[in-house]
Design a protein around this motif. Sequence first.
Motif, PDB file in Angstrom:
ATOM      1  N   ASP A 149       0.836  -1.205   0.000  1.00  0.00           N
ATOM      2  CA  ASP A 149       0.000   0.000   0.000  1.00  0.00           C
ATOM      3  C   ASP A 149       0.873   1.258   0.000  1.00  0.00           C
ATOM      4  OD1 ASP A 149      -2.168  -1.562   0.086  1.00  0.00           O
ATOM      5  OD2 ASP A 149      -2.601  -1.294   2.212  1.00  0.00           O
ATOM      6  N   GLU A 150       1.905   1.207   0.837  1.00  0.00           N
ATOM      7  CA  GLU A 150       2.799   2.357   0.954  1.00  0.00           C
ATOM      8  C   GLU A 150       3.583   2.573  -0.349  1.00  0.00           C
ATOM      9  OE1 GLU A 150       6.230   3.298   3.951  1.00  0.00           O
ATOM     10  OE2 GLU A 150       4.510   2.499   5.056  1.00  0.00           O
ATOM     11  N   GLU A 152       2.652   1.604  -3.387  1.00  0.00           N
ATOM     12  CA  GLU A 152       1.730   2.088  -4.424  1.00  0.00           C
ATOM     13  C   GLU A 152       1.319   3.535  -4.161  1.00  0.00           C
ATOM     14  OE1 GLU A 152      -1.494  -0.587  -5.396  1.00  0.00           O
ATOM     15  OE2 GLU A 152      -0.194  -1.222  -7.049  1.00  0.00           O
ATOM     16  N   LEU A 153       1.260   3.924  -2.890  1.00  0.00           N
ATOM     17  CA  LEU A 153       0.924   5.309  -2.572  1.00  0.00           C
ATOM     18  C   LEU A 153       1.966   6.248  -3.184  1.00  0.00           C
ATOM     19  CD1 LEU A 153      -0.563   7.537  -0.839  1.00  0.00           C
ATOM     20  CD2 LEU A 153       1.190   7.097   0.865  1.00  0.00           C
ATOM     21  N   ILE A 154       3.242   5.907  -2.990  1.00  0.00           N
ATOM     22  CA  ILE A 154       4.302   6.780  -3.504  1.00  0.00           C
ATOM     23  C   ILE A 154       4.291   6.805  -5.037  1.00  0.00           C
ATOM     24  CG2 ILE A 154       6.819   7.084  -3.605  1.00  0.00           C
ATOM     25  CD1 ILE A 154       6.781   6.187  -0.615  1.00  0.00           C
ATOM     26  N   LEU A 155       4.055   5.637  -5.642  1.00  0.00           N
ATOM     27  CA  LEU A 155       3.939   5.607  -7.108  1.00  0.00           C
ATOM     28  C   LEU A 155       2.763   6.469  -7.559  1.00  0.00           C
ATOM     29  CD1 LEU A 155       4.501   1.801  -7.855  1.00  0.00           C
ATOM     30  CD2 LEU A 155       6.120   3.655  -8.270  1.00  0.00           C
ATOM     31  N   SER A 156       1.645   6.372  -6.811  1.00  0.00           N
ATOM     32  CA  SER A 156       0.435   7.106  -7.210  1.00  0.00           C
ATOM     33  C   SER A 156       0.604   8.616  -7.072  1.00  0.00           C
ATOM     34  CB  SER A 156      -0.773   6.637  -6.392  1.00  0.00           C
ATOM     35  OG  SER A 156      -0.722   7.181  -5.092  1.00  0.00           O
ATOM     36  N   LEU A 157       1.541   9.033  -6.215  1.00  0.00           N
ATOM     37  CA  LEU A 157       1.788  10.472  -6.045  1.00  0.00           C
ATOM     38  C   LEU A 157       2.824  10.995  -7.040  1.00  0.00           C
ATOM     39  CD1 LEU A 157       1.830  10.648  -2.129  1.00  0.00           C
ATOM     40  CD2 LEU A 157       0.115  11.667  -3.620  1.00  0.00           C
ATOM     41  N   GLY A 158       3.239  10.128  -7.956  1.00  0.00           N
ATOM     42  CA  GLY A 158       4.198  10.553  -8.986  1.00  0.00           C
ATOM     43  C   GLY A 158       5.643  10.274  -8.611  1.00  0.00           C
ATOM     44  N   GLY A 159       5.848   9.384  -7.637  1.00  0.00           N
ATOM     45  CA  GLY A 159       7.212   9.026  -7.236  1.00  0.00           C
ATOM     46  C   GLY A 159       7.824   8.007  -8.182  1.00  0.00           C
ATOM     47  N   SER A 160       9.153   7.919  -8.170  1.00  0.00           N
ATOM     48  CA  SER A 160       9.847   6.921  -8.997  1.00  0.00           C
ATOM     49  C   SER A 160       9.828   5.576  -8.272  1.00  0.00           C
ATOM     50  CB  SER A 160      11.288   7.359  -9.239  1.00  0.00           C
ATOM     51  OG  SER A 160      11.978   7.353  -8.003  1.00  0.00           O
ATOM     52  N   GLN A 163      12.146   5.708  -5.316  1.00  0.00           N
ATOM     53  CA  GLN A 163      11.554   6.416  -4.163  1.00  0.00           C
ATOM     54  C   GLN A 163      10.497   5.531  -3.491  1.00  0.00           C
ATOM     55  OE1 GLN A 163      10.325   9.814  -6.478  1.00  0.00           O
ATOM     56  NE2 GLN A 163      11.777  11.160  -5.445  1.00  0.00           N
ATOM     57  N   MET A 244       6.346   1.346 -14.394  1.00  0.00           N
ATOM     58  CA  MET A 244       6.498   1.737 -12.989  1.00  0.00           C
ATOM     59  C   MET A 244       5.313   1.283 -12.140  1.00  0.00           C
ATOM     60  SD  MET A 244       8.055   5.495 -13.778  1.00  0.00           S
ATOM     61  CE  MET A 244       8.680   5.877 -12.184  1.00  0.00           C
ATOM     62  N   GLN A 245       4.961   0.008 -12.294  1.00  0.00           N
ATOM     63  CA  GLN A 245       3.907  -0.592 -11.469  1.00  0.00           C
ATOM     64  C   GLN A 245       4.530  -1.733 -10.666  1.00  0.00           C
ATOM     65  OE1 GLN A 245       1.982  -1.840 -14.933  1.00  0.00           O
ATOM     66  NE2 GLN A 245       0.741  -0.002 -15.194  1.00  0.00           N
TER      67      GLN A 245
ATOM     68  N   MET B  77       5.127   8.983 -14.150  1.00  0.00           N
ATOM     69  CA  MET B  77       5.282   9.942 -13.043  1.00  0.00           C
ATOM     70  C   MET B  77       4.514  11.239 -13.324  1.00  0.00           C
ATOM     71  SD  MET B  77       9.292   9.228 -12.217  1.00  0.00           S
ATOM     72  CE  MET B  77       9.563  10.461 -10.964  1.00  0.00           C
ATOM     73  N   VAL B  91      -3.891   5.407   3.419  1.00  0.00           N
ATOM     74  CA  VAL B  91      -2.535   4.988   3.825  1.00  0.00           C
ATOM     75  C   VAL B  91      -1.703   6.213   4.208  1.00  0.00           C
ATOM     76  CG1 VAL B  91      -0.453   3.745   3.094  1.00  0.00           C
ATOM     77  CG2 VAL B  91      -2.676   3.121   2.137  1.00  0.00           C
ATOM     78  N   LEU B 107       9.019  14.106  -3.393  1.00  0.00           N
ATOM     79  CA  LEU B 107       9.214  13.175  -4.508  1.00  0.00           C
ATOM     80  C   LEU B 107       9.685  13.908  -5.766  1.00  0.00           C
ATOM     81  CD1 LEU B 107       6.074  10.889  -4.002  1.00  0.00           C
ATOM     82  CD2 LEU B 107       8.420  10.370  -3.366  1.00  0.00           C
ATOM     83  N   ASN B 154      -0.280  17.956  -5.319  1.00  0.00           N
ATOM     84  CA  ASN B 154       0.197  17.827  -6.706  1.00  0.00           C
ATOM     85  C   ASN B 154      -0.652  18.635  -7.691  1.00  0.00           C
ATOM     86  OD1 ASN B 154       2.479  16.208  -6.610  1.00  0.00           O
ATOM     87  ND2 ASN B 154       1.339  14.278  -6.676  1.00  0.00           N
TER      88      ASN B 154
END
Lengths: 251, 243
Positions: A149-150, A152-160, A163, A244-245, B77, B91, B107, B154
């Motif tokens: 979850d954590e 995917e959260l960072i990916l969903s916020l546009g993280g690499s 990250q 990036m999934q 991204m 989360v 990020l 964002n």
Amino acid sequence: MTYFTLSLTLLFVLIPLLLAYYLKLGIEKDILVATARSVIQLLIVGYLLQFIFDQDSPIFMMLMVGLIIFAATHNARKKGINYKGITWKLILTYTTIELLTQAILIGLNITPATPQYVIPISGMVVGNAMVLSILFLNRLTSEVEDKQDEIELILSLGGSTKQAIHRQLLTSIKASTVPTIEKQKTMGLVQLPGMMSGQIIAGADPIQAVQFQLLILFILLTTAILTSIMLGFLSYPTLFTEQMQLKQTFK
Amino acid sequence: MTMTQTALTLDHVSFHIDDVAIIKDISGTIEAGKITAFVGPSGAGKSTLFRLINQLKTHTKGTITFNNEDVKTIHPMILRKNIGIVLQEGVMTPGTVYDNLALPRQLQNDTLSEDDALSFLLKVGLEERFLHKKAKELSGGQKQKVSIARTLVNQPEVLLMDEITSSLDQVSTQAIETLIKQLNKEDHQTILWITHNIDQAKRLSDNTWVLIDGKCRYQGPTNQLDEATDQRVIDFLEGGDQS
């Protein structure tokens, strides 16, 4: 030690075997297999080492180191089947660590470049790296499964991807190196290390045995940190797709 | 007369895992600046569809277009910054509420000032005292509000909300509903909203899509939902198909 004296040490196998049988632990077969394998494997290694030492050839020495790396890779790769290309990543990690260690030891004239030194030290270095990589891969897999979850959260916020996995990677690196560091803290207090004990039993000067043991301990510390960092950074991209999934295998 | 702008277009979109079809040939358009509700029974594919839209999963067939561009050709991204998603579970990452709000900027190797963080917090109806509170100590409703604020940092063009009120009590649900309406009214935010609750969809949304077994069986104005002719939609609306 004569072979007769050695055969008497089988009493130490008989005791757990009888207890296991009496208590119906169901591990009698495992004890027998483990005993037979250790006897056969160690005797083969003993004769092989004797042959290599007699030849005093760098080629045989390198072949033996290659065999150590191959065996370690074969054992550790089972824990990393979810990581694409894990075999080559392990080989690259073990080879880099081995080359770095030997370059420092031989380059700084700490130990000579002879099979008597290179092969046992390589065994300890690669063996420790193998245990470390198994601990690391186990921990990283469970971290990714627990914290998807954590991630995917960072990916969903546009993280690499780097990250997204950063926290889990650091936790896994730390967790896999802790046993090596903790063991070093109690060294000499709780247990005498195997190599040092062996040297003392064989009649070596205890101070010299301690010096060699310290050398090995410091090498193993480097090995521990380097193995998990290198393997971590080589492995994490395989957890993600090109888009990036987080891969389905880990969900 | 005002022209309706399209935020997203789905053209025969399907998604399979191995041989199992999760999303089956869905087409349609999402109007910009509107609230579109996605309703349907559990396992209908609503959450999966949202993950396809912001490419946390990749569709196996069809095309999803965002601002006239195929989402598969947009760098993930960049796409995910522009199509933000608020996940069901609210989360939180370890640290304070401020740490969570600053995360999207971090990020991008940027920082979020405390004043800016506070304005996002106030926007979702949380007071200043929450800013330095440990995120894990928040209630479910507060976590969801921080999740929304974090996604808003964002400044996404489209906001996806995946059943964010499903585990909340009535008071928290009402507060979130008010917030959603406010975001849409004041900022003209395009919002896609998954809910189990038909009444909630009717209260909040301009348009509704009904998904059943991976297929879209109704899409249109919410106020015409009761005129749907598809039998499975009628059964679902009457509460007879909640499987």
